[in-house]
Design a protein around this motif. Sequence first.
Motif, PDB file in Angstrom:
ATOM      1  N   ALA A   7       0.844  -1.206   0.000  1.00 34.40           N
ATOM      2  CA  ALA A   7       0.000   0.000   0.000  1.00 34.40           C
ATOM      3  C   ALA A   7       0.879   1.256   0.000  1.00 34.40           C
ATOM      4  N   TRP A   8       2.004   1.196   0.722  1.00 37.98           N
ATOM      5  CA  TRP A   8       2.942   2.321   0.734  1.00 37.98           C
ATOM      6  C   TRP A   8       3.536   2.527  -0.655  1.00 37.98           C
ATOM      7  N   LEU A   9       3.927   1.409  -1.287  1.00 38.50           N
ATOM      8  CA  LEU A   9       4.542   1.507  -2.610  1.00 38.50           C
ATOM      9  C   LEU A   9       3.581   2.139  -3.608  1.00 38.50           C
ATOM     10  N   ALA A  10       2.290   1.790  -3.473  1.00 43.84           N
ATOM     11  CA  ALA A  10       1.277   2.349  -4.381  1.00 43.84           C
ATOM     12  C   ALA A  10       1.247   3.871  -4.255  1.00 43.84           C
ATOM     13  N   LEU A  11       1.486   4.370  -3.042  1.00 47.05           N
ATOM     14  CA  LEU A  11       1.477   5.811  -2.799  1.00 47.05           C
ATOM     15  C   LEU A  11       2.809   6.447  -3.212  1.00 47.05           C
ATOM     16  N   ILE A  12       3.915   5.800  -2.797  1.00 47.45           N
ATOM     17  CA  ILE A  12       5.249   6.346  -3.086  1.00 47.45           C
ATOM     18  C   ILE A  12       5.471   6.449  -4.598  1.00 47.45           C
ATOM     19  N   ALA A  13       4.902   5.479  -5.356  1.00 42.88           N
ATOM     20  CA  ALA A  13       5.079   5.468  -6.813  1.00 42.88           C
ATOM     21  C   ALA A  13       4.662   6.802  -7.428  1.00 42.88           C
ATOM     22  N   HIS A  14       3.584   7.364  -6.898  1.00 49.25           N
ATOM     23  CA  HIS A  14       3.066   8.621  -7.458  1.00 49.25           C
ATOM     24  C   HIS A  14       4.064   9.770  -7.307  1.00 49.25           C
ATOM     25  N   GLY A  15       4.990   9.628  -6.371  1.00 42.82           N
ATOM     26  CA  GLY A  15       5.949  10.709  -6.127  1.00 42.82           C
ATOM     27  C   GLY A  15       7.198  10.658  -6.993  1.00 42.82           C
ATOM     28  N   ILE A  16       7.343   9.585  -7.795  1.00 45.98           N
ATOM     29  CA  ILE A  16       8.554   9.461  -8.625  1.00 45.98           C
ATOM     30  C   ILE A  16       8.671  10.661  -9.552  1.00 45.98           C
ATOM     31  N   ASN A  17       9.802  11.355  -9.489  1.00 46.23           N
ATOM     32  CA  ASN A  17      10.034  12.520 -10.348  1.00 46.23           C
ATOM     33  C   ASN A  17      11.521  12.638 -10.664  1.00 46.23           C
ATOM     34  N   ASP A  18      11.822  13.317 -11.785  1.00 47.80           N
ATOM     35  CA  ASP A  18      13.207  13.398 -12.271  1.00 47.80           C
ATOM     36  C   ASP A  18      14.177  13.931 -11.227  1.00 47.80           C
ATOM     37  N   GLU A  19      13.774  15.007 -10.542  1.00 48.76           N
ATOM     38  CA  GLU A  19      14.687  15.690  -9.632  1.00 48.76           C
ATOM     39  C   GLU A  19      15.045  14.807  -8.434  1.00 48.76           C
ATOM     40  N   SER A  20      14.011  14.224  -7.783  1.00 45.57           N
ATOM     41  CA  SER A  20      14.271  13.389  -6.608  1.00 45.57           C
ATOM     42  C   SER A  20      15.073  12.151  -6.985  1.00 45.57           C
ATOM     43  N   PHE A  21      14.758  11.607  -8.167  1.00 49.29           N
ATOM     44  CA  PHE A  21      15.503  10.441  -8.633  1.00 49.29           C
ATOM     45  C   PHE A  21      16.978  10.785  -8.779  1.00 49.29           C
ATOM     46  N   ALA A  22      17.253  11.924  -9.428  1.00 50.09           N
ATOM     47  CA  ALA A  22      18.644  12.323  -9.662  1.00 50.09           C
ATOM     48  C   ALA A  22      19.381  12.542  -8.337  1.00 50.09           C
ATOM     49  N   VAL A  23      18.719  13.216  -7.394  1.00 55.24           N
ATOM     50  CA  VAL A  23      19.355  13.516  -6.110  1.00 55.24           C
ATOM     51  C   VAL A  23      19.633  12.227  -5.327  1.00 55.24           C
ATOM     52  N   ALA A  24      18.636  11.322  -5.305  1.00 53.48           N
ATOM     53  CA  ALA A  24      18.766  10.099  -4.500  1.00 53.48           C
ATOM     54  C   ALA A  24      19.815   9.151  -5.084  1.00 53.48           C
ATOM     55  N   VAL A  25      19.845   9.035  -6.421  1.00 50.86           N
ATOM     56  CA  VAL A  25      20.789   8.113  -7.050  1.00 50.86           C
ATOM     57  C   VAL A  25      22.212   8.665  -6.995  1.00 50.86           C
TER      58      VAL A  25
END
Lengths: 110, 237
Positions: free
Chosen positions: B110-128
């Motif tokens: 259920a968390w993953l279903a919610l977290i998925a909606h937050g995937i965005n270019d900027e956060s991905f770049a910062v986290a990786v």
Amino acid sequence: MRGQVWATIVGMAVVTYLTRAPLLMILARRPLAPRLRLWLRMIPLAVLPALALPLVLVVRNADGTPVGFGLGHPPLWGAIVVVVLASLRVNFLATVVAAVATVAVLRALG
Amino acid sequence: MTQTGRSADGPATSRTAVRDGLVASLALVPSVFVYGTVFGGLAVQAGLRSLEVLGMSLLVFAGAAQFVAVPMIAAGVSPLAIVLTTYIVNMRHYLMAATLAPAFSGFPRAWLALIAHGINDESFAVAVARRNPPDPWFFIGSVLAVGGSFFVGVVVGTGLGGLVSDPARWGLDFAFPAVFLALVGAQLHSRADWLVALTSGVLAVAIALVLPGNWHIIIAGVAVSAVAALVLDPERA
């Protein structure tokens, strides 16, 4: 009319969720195949110019039928300003403002 | 897999990581805020109502696709064509979701279903950039910073957007193509990138001259990116 706008927004939301949730929720164990990764990376690089260049170059009638090229008209100069500034990694807002200002000034002079 | 069971970390550890993600994303907050403001302002200018602009930003939460959709909605393009174009523009999320997935094993579905909606270019770049595979809580913190500043920007922009009359006089009708080109320009690194962008743009112009509607976007975009993926060295990906 407004119902159609909301239908579009909901449709956009659904397909966008379908690009995010599936691979996260099945907890994909292995990275995507290299060529697939490359394709996914290339899509925005190809789609955005495909969107922008006709808007900049193709001149249309009031009813939307294309009538020819707008070589040398203000939007083309604006487009050149954007690409040069953005590829020099100038700040996003400054880039867009400079391009919009270029078009506005050329129109005021023209 | 060393990253399994990450959600079993103590609450203090995850709280710290969320805060680290927030702090690491603070540098992005001004530009994401401005991006949201420009979007909100232009969308209202294009004729969308404030509630529609805010609804789209919450439900879709994908800046580039939203910029693409607004002028199409304003031009009365069919919803099907807009939704299909949105899907193509957002297909890059598959790449991010697949890269993030191993970090999130052990999270409730259920968390993953919610977290998925937050995937965005900027956060991905910062986290990786910080750790690969990324820290899931750090990513969540970044999503909060990026999503929050984007949405506040959109709210401010929708308020400002109604203030400008006669947008063409100020060149504002050119703002949408300017945004598309700025998004591309920032991604142009190699000579191959330039070649892909130029070929697709030129092909789209040619198709637009003969084919009615907006199909040149999808046809040129998909065809040129697919050919590029087949021809170029996949090690670049």
